[in-house]
Design an enzyme around this catalytic site. Structure first.
Site, PDB file in Angstrom:
ATOM      1  N   MET A 198       7.675  62.980  -1.375  1.00 48.70           N
ATOM      2  CA  MET A 198       9.111  62.864  -1.092  1.00 48.70           C
ATOM      3  C   MET A 198       9.441  61.450  -0.618  1.00 48.70           C
ATOM      4  SD  MET A 198      11.414  62.685   1.643  1.00 48.70           S
ATOM      5  CE  MET A 198      11.245  63.652   3.145  1.00 48.70           C
ATOM      6  N   ASP A 250       8.454  66.763  10.308  1.00 48.17           N
ATOM      7  CA  ASP A 250       9.382  65.696  10.701  1.00 48.17           C
ATOM      8  C   ASP A 250       9.499  65.738  12.214  1.00 48.17           C
ATOM      9  OD1 ASP A 250      11.213  63.746  10.949  1.00 48.17           O
ATOM     10  OD2 ASP A 250      12.892  64.854  10.084  1.00 48.17           O
ATOM     11  N   ASP A 303      12.638  66.768  18.093  1.00 50.20           N
ATOM     12  CA  ASP A 303      11.600  66.565  17.062  1.00 50.20           C
ATOM     13  C   ASP A 303      10.194  66.782  17.615  1.00 50.20           C
ATOM     14  OD1 ASP A 303      13.466  66.000  15.071  1.00 50.20           O
ATOM     15  OD2 ASP A 303      13.375  63.841  15.370  1.00 50.20           O
ATOM     16  N   HIS A 320      17.147  71.135  13.785  1.00 51.60           N
ATOM     17  CA  HIS A 320      18.588  71.001  13.566  1.00 51.60           C
ATOM     18  C   HIS A 320      19.303  72.337  13.657  1.00 51.60           C
ATOM     19  CE1 HIS A 320      17.826  66.973  11.291  1.00 51.60           C
ATOM     20  NE2 HIS A 320      17.365  66.976  12.515  1.00 51.60           N
ATOM     21  N   LYS A 324      22.497  68.617   9.783  1.00 48.93           N
ATOM     22  CA  LYS A 324      22.270  68.478  11.227  1.00 48.93           C
ATOM     23  C   LYS A 324      23.629  68.610  11.904  1.00 48.93           C
ATOM     24  CE  LYS A 324      19.970  65.421  14.527  1.00 48.93           C
ATOM     25  NZ  LYS A 324      19.243  64.149  14.726  1.00 48.93           N
ATOM     26  N   GLU A 334      19.848  67.516   3.726  1.00 46.95           N
ATOM     27  CA  GLU A 334      19.423  67.929   5.072  1.00 46.95           C
ATOM     28  C   GLU A 334      20.622  67.957   6.015  1.00 46.95           C
ATOM     29  OE1 GLU A 334      16.148  65.674   6.592  1.00 46.95           O
ATOM     30  OE2 GLU A 334      16.446  66.382   8.639  1.00 46.95           O
ATOM     31  N   ASP A 340      18.143  66.071  20.244  1.00 44.40           N
ATOM     32  CA  ASP A 340      17.228  66.231  19.104  1.00 44.40           C
ATOM     33  C   ASP A 340      15.821  65.804  19.515  1.00 44.40           C
ATOM     34  OD1 ASP A 340      16.209  66.465  16.539  1.00 44.40           O
ATOM     35  OD2 ASP A 340      16.946  64.516  15.903  1.00 44.40           O
ATOM     36  N   HIS A 344      11.283  56.634   4.354  1.00 47.35           N
ATOM     37  CA  HIS A 344      12.590  56.057   4.025  1.00 47.35           C
ATOM     38  C   HIS A 344      12.308  54.684   3.412  1.00 47.35           C
ATOM     39  CE1 HIS A 344      13.400  58.413   7.732  1.00 47.35           C
ATOM     40  NE2 HIS A 344      14.545  58.696   7.169  1.00 47.35           N
ATOM     41  N   ASP A 371      11.662  70.519   6.750  1.00 48.12           N
ATOM     42  CA  ASP A 371      11.247  69.661   7.869  1.00 48.12           C
ATOM     43  C   ASP A 371      10.799  70.560   9.009  1.00 48.12           C
ATOM     44  OD1 ASP A 371      11.721  67.332   6.515  1.00 48.12           O
ATOM     45  OD2 ASP A 371      13.425  66.689   7.737  1.00 48.12           O
ATOM     46  N   ASP A 412      11.244  52.212   5.961  1.00 51.55           N
ATOM     47  CA  ASP A 412       9.992  52.406   6.704  1.00 51.55           C
ATOM     48  C   ASP A 412       8.917  51.557   6.036  1.00 51.55           C
ATOM     49  OD1 ASP A 412      11.310  54.417   8.084  1.00 51.55           O
ATOM     50  OD2 ASP A 412      10.397  56.036   6.917  1.00 51.55           O
ATOM     51  N   GLU A 416      15.837  71.704   8.573  1.00 51.15           N
ATOM     52  CA  GLU A 416      14.934  71.255   9.654  1.00 51.15           C
ATOM     53  C   GLU A 416      15.011  72.214  10.834  1.00 51.15           C
ATOM     54  OE1 GLU A 416      14.533  67.101  10.790  1.00 51.15           O
ATOM     55  OE2 GLU A 416      14.612  67.706  12.906  1.00 51.15           O
TER      56      GLU A 416
HETATM   57  C1  GCO Z   1      16.525  63.358  12.359  1.00 45.82           C
HETATM   58  C2  GCO Z   1      16.343  63.622  10.900  1.00 45.82           C
HETATM   59  C3  GCO Z   1      15.599  62.614  10.149  1.00 45.82           C
HETATM   60  C4  GCO Z   1      15.595  62.913   8.674  1.00 45.82           C
HETATM   61  C5  GCO Z   1      15.012  61.789   7.935  1.00 45.82           C
HETATM   62  C6  GCO Z   1      15.048  62.026   6.446  1.00 45.82           C
HETATM   63  O1  GCO Z   1      15.711  62.716  12.976  1.00 45.82           O
HETATM   64  O2  GCO Z   1      17.454  63.862  12.875  1.00 45.82           O
HETATM   65  O3  GCO Z   1      15.692  64.840  10.820  1.00 45.82           O
HETATM   66  O4  GCO Z   1      14.296  62.535  10.631  1.00 45.82           O
HETATM   67  O5  GCO Z   1      14.872  64.041   8.362  1.00 45.82           O
HETATM   68  O6  GCO Z   1      15.715  60.665   8.288  1.00 45.82           O
HETATM   69  O7  GCO Z   1      16.091  61.368   5.915  1.00 45.82           O
HETATM   70 MN    MN Z   2      14.527  65.824   9.351  1.00 44.81          MN
HETATM   71 MN    MN Z   3      15.493  65.774  13.338  1.00 43.36          MN
END
Ligand code: GCO
Ligand code: MN
Ligand code: MN
Length: 385
Positions: free
Chosen positions: A89, A288, A258, A221, A184, A182, A256, A55, A246, A58, A218
């Site tokens: 990306m 991700d 991850d 998600h 969610k 993306e 969430d 991002h 992702d 970041d 993702e």
């Molecule tokens: C989350 C998202 C983020 C996005 C990322 C890309 O954590 O819910 O997945 O990780 O993928 O911010 O914009």
């Molecule tokens: Mn993501």
């Molecule tokens: Mn996520």
């Protein structure tokens, strides 16, 4: 084992925010120190990644001056060169700053939407400068807790205006960039707009330049939404809209998480990898995800290596599935019953179908060998086959 060692052409990528995640959660503070972007690039090259995504913030603090920005970008470019890493990306953070507390592209406040566009355009310039091909848009704050606050139709108009605006911007600058949206279902908002990949696919068709916009599904998600990620990705792929992905993991019904790719849902992850590989999909295999809060830097590396390793293991399993005589015999038998034959309309065909005498009872008596098929897959995945 050689085959489980990643190669550049495997195209494994991570975000700076993934290996840079410091383990903060809503109930606890950071547990790991800040690792500067240059160090993260080095770490990623050590674990065998091909590229690094980020991002805007970041890499560049939101309040950096132009001068600071240039120095940071120059140092980052040097690190990319030193460690032979790409930036396939880039994305924009439209969720952390308090300015976006009620959304960015869908905010009720026009100046917030304009600021979001400005921030995104600046990030797009950087993406182009670093040779990225995909620009991800994740609307982390595009949602509500109070449905009285926004007409959910206005929201879509605003979202559309902003994505259309950004497509024009990219065209105007001749950037070779495509957008990937993306979805969610929730988190951090109670309800996020366009909550699934399917919603995004439908939305894209309403844009001024649908050909420039695809999706970035993702794993976590769709799983949070109780959906089958493999099915969602298949739809995106079949529509020619899978521009990015992702990869991570998630227990259903949780926040969430991850998690490390394929650390929970082996079966769905297997079908996903098989889908991407069978399709010869050319995109990046982007993770991700982040390490558990229990980990230190070694644990972060173990996490990153685990994501890659699990993908490679499942890729090999997919190959074995495709070569397994017993599995293939069952699939062959299913195909022999016309599974692959197209059903095309003609007036004659329609008339013939209407006249035909179907043996409905016989059709209903037919059994399908799916218990056997599934157990063969389970044997394969659990390593006894
Ligand atoms: C989350 C998202 C983020 C996005 C990322 C890309 O954590 O819910 O997945 O990780 O993928 O911010 O914009
Ligand atoms: Mn993501
Ligand atoms: Mn996520």
């Amino acid at each position: 084992m050689d085959r489980l060692i990643p190669k550049p052409e495997d195209h494994f990528t991570f975000g700076l925010w993934t290996v840079g995640n410091r383990g903060r959660d809503p109930f606890g503070v950071e547990v790991r120190p800040v690792l500067p972007p240059v160090r993260l690039v080095q770490l990623l090259s050590e674990v065998g990644a091909y590229g690094v995504n980020f991002h805007d913030n970041d890499l560049i603090p939101i309040d950096a001056t132009f001068h600071e920005r240039d120095a940071i970008v120059a140092e980052f470019k040097q690190a990319l060169k030193d460690y032979n890493m790409r930036v396939p990306m880039v994305t924009v953070n439209l969720f952390t700053d308090p300015a976006f507390r009620d959304g960015a592209f869908t905010s009720n406040v026009r100046a917030v939407r304009e600021y979001a566009l400005q921030k995104t355009m600046v990030s797009i310039d950087l993406a182009a400068e670093l040779g990225a091909e995909v620009f991800v848009l994740w609307g982390g704050r595009e949602g509500t807790e109070v449905d009285a606050s926004k007409d959910a139709r206005d929201v879509l108009k605003r979202y559309r205006e902003c994505v259309d605006f950004l497509c024009e911007y990219v065209l105007d600058h001749n950037y070779a960039l495509k957008f990937a949206l993306e979805a969610k279902p929730n988190e951090p908002r109670g309800d996020l707009f366009l909550p699934t990949t399917g919603s995004m696919l439908a939305f894209i068709e309403t844009l001024a330049h649908p050909e420039m916009v695809g999706v970035n599904p993702e794993f976590a998600h769709e799983t949070m939404a109780g959906l089958n990620f493999y099915h969602q990705v298949a739809q995106a792929l079949e529509a020619g809209k899978l521009f990015h992905i992702d990869l991570n993991d998630q227990k259903i019904g949780r926040f969430d998480q991850d998690l490390r790719f394929a650390s929970e849902n082996f079966k769905t992850a297997f079908y996903l990898v098989k889908l991407l590989e069978d399709a010869g999909w050319q995109g990046m295999r982007h993770f991700d995800a982040h390490a558990y809060r229990t980990e230190d830097e070694e644990g972060v590396k173990a996490f990153a290596r685990g994501c890659i390793r699990n993908y490679l293991i499942l890729r090999e399993k997919a190959q074995r599935f495709n070569e397994d005589p017993e599995i293939q015999a069952i699939l062959q038998q299913l195909r022999a019953e016309g599974g692959d034959e197209p059903l095309l309309y003609s007036p004659e065909m329609a008339a013939a179908l209407k006249q035909r005498n179907f043996d409905r009872v016989a059709l209903g008596e037919k059994a399908y060998p799916y218990e056997k098929l599934d157990q063969l897959v389970v044997d394969l995945l659990l390593g006894v086959r």
